[in-house]
Design an enzyme around this catalytic site. Structure first.
Site, PDB file in Angstrom:
ATOM      1  N   ARG A 103       0.952  -1.108   0.047  1.00 24.69           N
ATOM      2  CA  ARG A 103       0.039   0.164   0.062  1.00 24.69           C
ATOM      3  C   ARG A 103       1.104   1.070   0.249  1.00 24.69           C
ATOM      4  NH1 ARG A 103      -2.511   0.342   6.129  1.00 24.69           N
ATOM      5  NH2 ARG A 103      -0.426   0.311   7.140  1.00 24.69           N
ATOM      6  N   ASN A 141      -4.496   8.069   4.440  1.00 21.26           N
ATOM      7  CA  ASN A 141      -4.399   7.463   5.621  1.00 21.26           C
ATOM      8  C   ASN A 141      -2.908   7.685   6.141  1.00 21.26           C
ATOM      9  OD1 ASN A 141      -5.670   5.633   7.814  1.00 21.26           O
ATOM     10  ND2 ASN A 141      -4.032   4.311   7.031  1.00 21.26           N
ATOM     11  N   GLU A 142      -2.611   7.778   7.376  1.00 23.02           N
ATOM     12  CA  GLU A 142      -1.260   7.914   7.814  1.00 23.02           C
ATOM     13  C   GLU A 142      -0.292   8.589   6.626  1.00 23.02           C
ATOM     14  OE1 GLU A 142      -0.146   4.461   9.896  1.00 23.02           O
ATOM     15  OE2 GLU A 142      -1.402   5.075  11.760  1.00 23.02           O
ATOM     16  N   GLU A 298      -6.704   5.513  16.164  1.00 23.71           N
ATOM     17  CA  GLU A 298      -6.421   4.048  16.270  1.00 23.71           C
ATOM     18  C   GLU A 298      -5.722   3.791  17.398  1.00 23.71           C
ATOM     19  OE1 GLU A 298      -4.249   2.700  12.555  1.00 23.71           O
ATOM     20  OE2 GLU A 298      -5.575   3.816  11.258  1.00 23.71           O
ATOM     21  N   GLU A 346      -2.267  -8.078   7.681  1.00 22.41           N
ATOM     22  CA  GLU A 346      -2.662  -7.696   8.695  1.00 22.41           C
ATOM     23  C   GLU A 346      -3.749  -8.644   9.616  1.00 22.41           C
ATOM     24  OE1 GLU A 346      -3.891  -3.694   8.133  1.00 22.41           O
ATOM     25  OE2 GLU A 346      -1.919  -3.245   8.879  1.00 22.41           O
ATOM     26  N   LYS A 347      -3.500  -9.914   8.988  1.00 21.24           N
ATOM     27  CA  LYS A 347      -4.478 -11.031   9.469  1.00 21.24           C
ATOM     28  C   LYS A 347      -4.295 -11.422  11.128  1.00 21.24           C
ATOM     29  CE  LYS A 347      -2.623 -15.010   7.184  1.00 21.24           C
ATOM     30  NZ  LYS A 347      -1.448 -14.193   6.344  1.00 21.24           N
ATOM     31  N   PHE A 348      -2.875 -11.146  11.472  1.00 21.83           N
ATOM     32  CA  PHE A 348      -2.722 -11.556  12.705  1.00 21.83           C
ATOM     33  C   PHE A 348      -2.626 -10.377  13.693  1.00 21.83           C
ATOM     34  CE2 PHE A 348      -0.265 -14.866  10.588  1.00 21.83           C
ATOM     35  CZ  PHE A 348      -0.695 -15.955  11.584  1.00 21.83           C
ATOM     36  N   HIS A 349      -3.244  -9.166  13.318  1.00 22.63           N
ATOM     37  CA  HIS A 349      -3.548  -7.936  14.125  1.00 22.63           C
ATOM     38  C   HIS A 349      -4.879  -8.286  14.929  1.00 22.63           C
ATOM     39  CE1 HIS A 349      -3.928  -3.610  15.054  1.00 22.63           C
ATOM     40  NE2 HIS A 349      -2.639  -3.496  14.323  1.00 22.63           N
TER      41      HIS A 349
HETATM   42  C1  GAL Z   1      -1.913   1.754  10.960  1.00 21.66           C
HETATM   43  C2  GAL Z   1      -2.861   1.861   9.904  1.00 21.66           C
HETATM   44  C3  GAL Z   1      -3.739   0.856   9.539  1.00 21.66           C
HETATM   45  C4  GAL Z   1      -3.238  -0.521  10.092  1.00 21.66           C
HETATM   46  C5  GAL Z   1      -2.573  -0.284  11.453  1.00 21.66           C
HETATM   47  C6  GAL Z   1      -2.398  -1.545  12.008  1.00 21.66           C
HETATM   48  O1  GAL Z   1      -0.802   2.263  10.984  1.00 21.66           O
HETATM   49  O2  GAL Z   1      -3.417   3.330   9.670  1.00 21.66           O
HETATM   50  O3  GAL Z   1      -4.379   0.898   8.267  1.00 21.66           O
HETATM   51  O4  GAL Z   1      -2.331  -0.640   9.375  1.00 21.66           O
HETATM   52  O5  GAL Z   1      -1.558   0.511  11.521  1.00 21.66           O
HETATM   53  O6  GAL Z   1      -1.469  -1.409  13.496  1.00 21.66           O
END
Ligand code: GAL
Length: 689
Positions: A103, A141-142, A298, A346-349
């Site tokens: 991304r 985003n960020e 977040e 990010e499936k483990f997030h």
């Molecule tokens: C941020 C991001 C999110 C996600 C998250 C995971 O940096 O804006 O999209 O990736 O981290 O911690």
């Protein structure tokens, strides 16, 4: 209080959406950030648009009473963009392309990227600007999170335009960059390149400008989208998510363009300094828009996926971290993300709704938190609650971390150390630019003012002359805004207020601050391979990085170096200037030494903590009439405090806090005159009962 998460329904079959809304209601969710990475779903090909799915999701959320923070979806261009328009791809410093497949693979200054992003935003804005579910806009985003600098040809072209606008003539650029050095004199703006891979050090003044340019390009992307939203008639607040002390973007320059500050914060459960570091971040973002609540946009419910090892949170940590945000000014608590992904990086997030479902510790914590937040009364906005300010400046950060200096300095780590000494004392602290220092503060701590602009120096001098107490750390007032020495030596601007003359940097041998970031800072001076000692009161303390040779012209010498090349020289000075006083410390004190120096100056300034005599692991913050208490320790504590429990409305004279326990107590502000202040300046300026 807003409560919710990023919501990515485009990753799931439509059958799941109804369950999502039902479970959101169960968890107390009242807002979601929708469609942040949905560009390829909305515009699967250049001339194909699909909004029907988004209409249906927004409709379901709206029917379920859940508001939408609608994304502009520009953070991750679809594959067709990269394949059709390779000029949108960014490049690293060797000029090699970053490729799609992840991304943020766009060059912020690419005109083609901006055109395509603009078309997308304009379609989204026209369709949803007046939708009753949409209460906020989430731009991009960020910005810059994965790509701190872009060296592409698009950046090259935009950089030349940016430089021309900044300097008008190439002679002015040559002066600002000192290009007579090493035959770097430019004949035209078109001879300038981004600082791509070079045999040796780049011109530091050019590096500083390239950092400014980079921050500006990212901001331009935000502004471009913002303008499209406004032009389409959007009246909702518009923002993007910040990342606290994020080096590539000078958020002070961004903040005026945000209707509300939103911030992402992921404290590392394994970082022993996580409470301090997170408190600093929350104080920093609050200080970006004084008096206006900000939004925690977040955080993680449990483990993240992007550190080398991803520990989960201890029980209660979610509430404790949330309370730290609220106490320091947040009016919204959001997570990444609503439903844990089943595919992708990010499936483990962690998420609000774990892949393992609702019979989980995380779901219990998330629903309990939602219920507790829902029961909170309206909270007072943050006021001018801090009488202490810590100076933190992006341009100084950029400049001081360039190479070829007397020693290597990790500016953020150093700032956090100084902040820690104030935070441990329970003081409420704003994080400000030197220019924002004013007489609303009693004590200002400036750990390192490497690059000090004239207006900043003037504000600091005025502050002291007007009665404030200033503590300045070493390696300060060294260069101007072009990273050039000023005529007449160093400390040329602050010297008269400090009552000292600066002779030499006195770098201490060894590897300097070391470390690559927060928490990596050595705590023992010996780790730097060299140290000096200074004597203060009955204690002898190590200093690291530098032992400067400074001469007290009119200041009192409070501490002296006892060894090293500057043995016998001033290590800590104190100077009466106008109605206030200015302190200078000529080395970076370590651990107990920093406590001793900061302790002495805090006592002299007369500032007092939010709540006196708290146990070591209990943190307190003030937000208008609200005092938030958090027990970060492992044992239960009782705290004496008189006020009204904000949740139960009961009058209390003490609160009991279990480990990770939190209390919100309404305590009307009364200013307590300081017994320690001998000058009485603060009393005169802020009449106190
Ligand atoms: C941020 C991001 C999110 C996600 C998250 C995971 O940096 O804006 O999209 O990736 O981290 O911690």
């Amino acid at each position: 209080m807003l409560y919710g998460a990023d919501y990515n329904p485009d990753q799931w079959p439509e059958e799941v959406w109804d369950e999502d809304v039902r479970l959101m209601q169960e968890a107390g969710v009242n807002i979601v950030s929708l469609g942040i990475f949905a560009w390829s779903r909305i515009q699967p090909a250049e001339d194909v648009w699909d909004f029907e799915w988004l209409d249906r999701v927004i409709g379901k959320l709206h029917a379920g009473g859940i508001a939408v923070n609608l994304a502009t979806a520009t953070a991750s261009p679809p594959p067709w963009v990269s394949a059709t328009y390779p000029e949108t791809l960014p490049a690293d410093e060797s000029g090699a392309s970053y490729w799609p497949g992840s991304r943020q693979h766009f060059a912020p200054s690419s005109p083609t990227y901006r055109r395509l992003a603009g078309e997308l935003v304009s379609r989204i804005a026209q369709r949803y600007a007046h939708h009753p579910a949409v209460v906020m806009w989430h731009v991009g985003n960020e910005f810059g999170c994965h790509l701190p600098m872009d060296f592409s040809d698009a950046a090259r072209d935009a950089y030349r335009v940016w430089l021309r606008a900044r300097y008008t003539t190439v002679d002015a650029l040559n002066d600002a960059w000192g290009t007579s050095f090493w035959s770097q004199r430019y004949g035209a703006f078109d001879e300038v390149f981004p600082p791509r891979l070079a045999p040796y050090s780049h011109n530091p003044s050019s590096m500083l400008d390239f950092r400014r340019f980079t921050s500006d390009m990212l901001l331009e992307c935000y502004l471009l989208e913002r303008e499209i939203l406004v032009a389409a008639g959007a009246t909702q607040p518009i923002t993007t998510n910040f990342m606290g002390p994020f080096k590539p973007a000078d958020y002070r320059r961004w903040a005026p363009h945000m209707d509300v500050i939103a911030d992402d914060c992921y404290p590392d459960p394994a970082n022993p300094n996580r409470v301090r570091d997170a408190a600093f971040q929350r104080d920093l973002v609050r200080s970006l828009k004084p008096g206006v609540p900000w939004l925690l946009w977040e955080q993680a419910t449990d483990a993240v996926n992007w550190r080398p090892a991803n520990a989960g949170k201890r029980p209660g940590a979610l509430m404790a971290e949330t309370a730290q945000s609220i106490g320091r000014g947040a009016d919204g608590i959001m997570f990444f993300q609503w439903r844990q992904s089943r595919a992708g990086s990010e499936k483990f997030h962690s998420a609000m709704l774990p892949h393992a479902g609702t019979e989980t510790r995380v779901w219990d914590a998330v629903t309990a938190l939602g219920a507790r937040l829902a029961a909170l009364p309206d909270l007072p906005p943050p006021g001018r609650d801090a009488r202490v300010a810590l100076v933190f400046d992006w341009e100084s950060w950029w400049g001081v971390e360039e190479r070829d200096h007397p020693t290597r300095i990790d500016y953020l780590a150093l700032s956090l150390e100084w902040y820690g000494a104030l935070h441990r004392r329970g003081l409420m602290v704003d994080i400000v630019a030197p220019e924002s220092v004013d007489d609303g503060y009693d004590l200002v701590v400036a750990p390192l003012l490497y690059l000090l602009r004239e207006e900043g120096a003037a504000a600091l001098e005025r502050f002291v002359a007007g009665g404030g107490t200033l503590l300045t750390g070493p390696f300060s007032d060294i260069v101007d805004e072009h990273d050039q020495f000023r005529d007449g030596g160093f400390l040329t601007q602050l010297g008269p207020a400090l009552g000292v003359r600066f002779e030499d940097f006195g770098a201490i041998g060894g590897t300097g601050a070391g470390g690559t970031g927060v928490g990596a800072l050595p705590t023992r001076a010996t780790q730097t391979g060299g140290s000096v000692t200074f004597r203060l009161g009955s204690g002898a303390y190590p200093g690291r990085l530098v032992a400067e040779r400074v001469h007290a012209t009119s200041a009192d010498v409070v501490a002296e170096f006892t060894d090293g090349l500057t043995a016998g020289g001033a290590a800590l000075t104190r100077h009466r200037h106008g109605d206030g006083e200015a302190w200078y410390v000529a080395t970076q004190p370590v651990a107990e030494g920093l406590e001793a120096v900061v302790g002495q100056v805090v006592r002299a300034s007369g500032v007092s903590p939010v709540v006196a005599d708290l146990p070591r692991d209990v943190e307190a913050a003030r937000r208008g009439d609200l005092v938030t208490l958090i027990n970060h320790g492992d044992t239960r504590v009782d705290i004496a405090i008189e006020g009204t429990d904000a949740e139960t409305r009961a009058l209390v004279d003490r609160v009991r806090l279990d480990p990770q326990g939190v209390a919100f107590v309404l305590v009307p502000r009364t200013e307590i005159p300081s017994s320690a202040s001998t000058r009485g300046r603060a009393v005169a300026r802020h009449p106190r009962p």
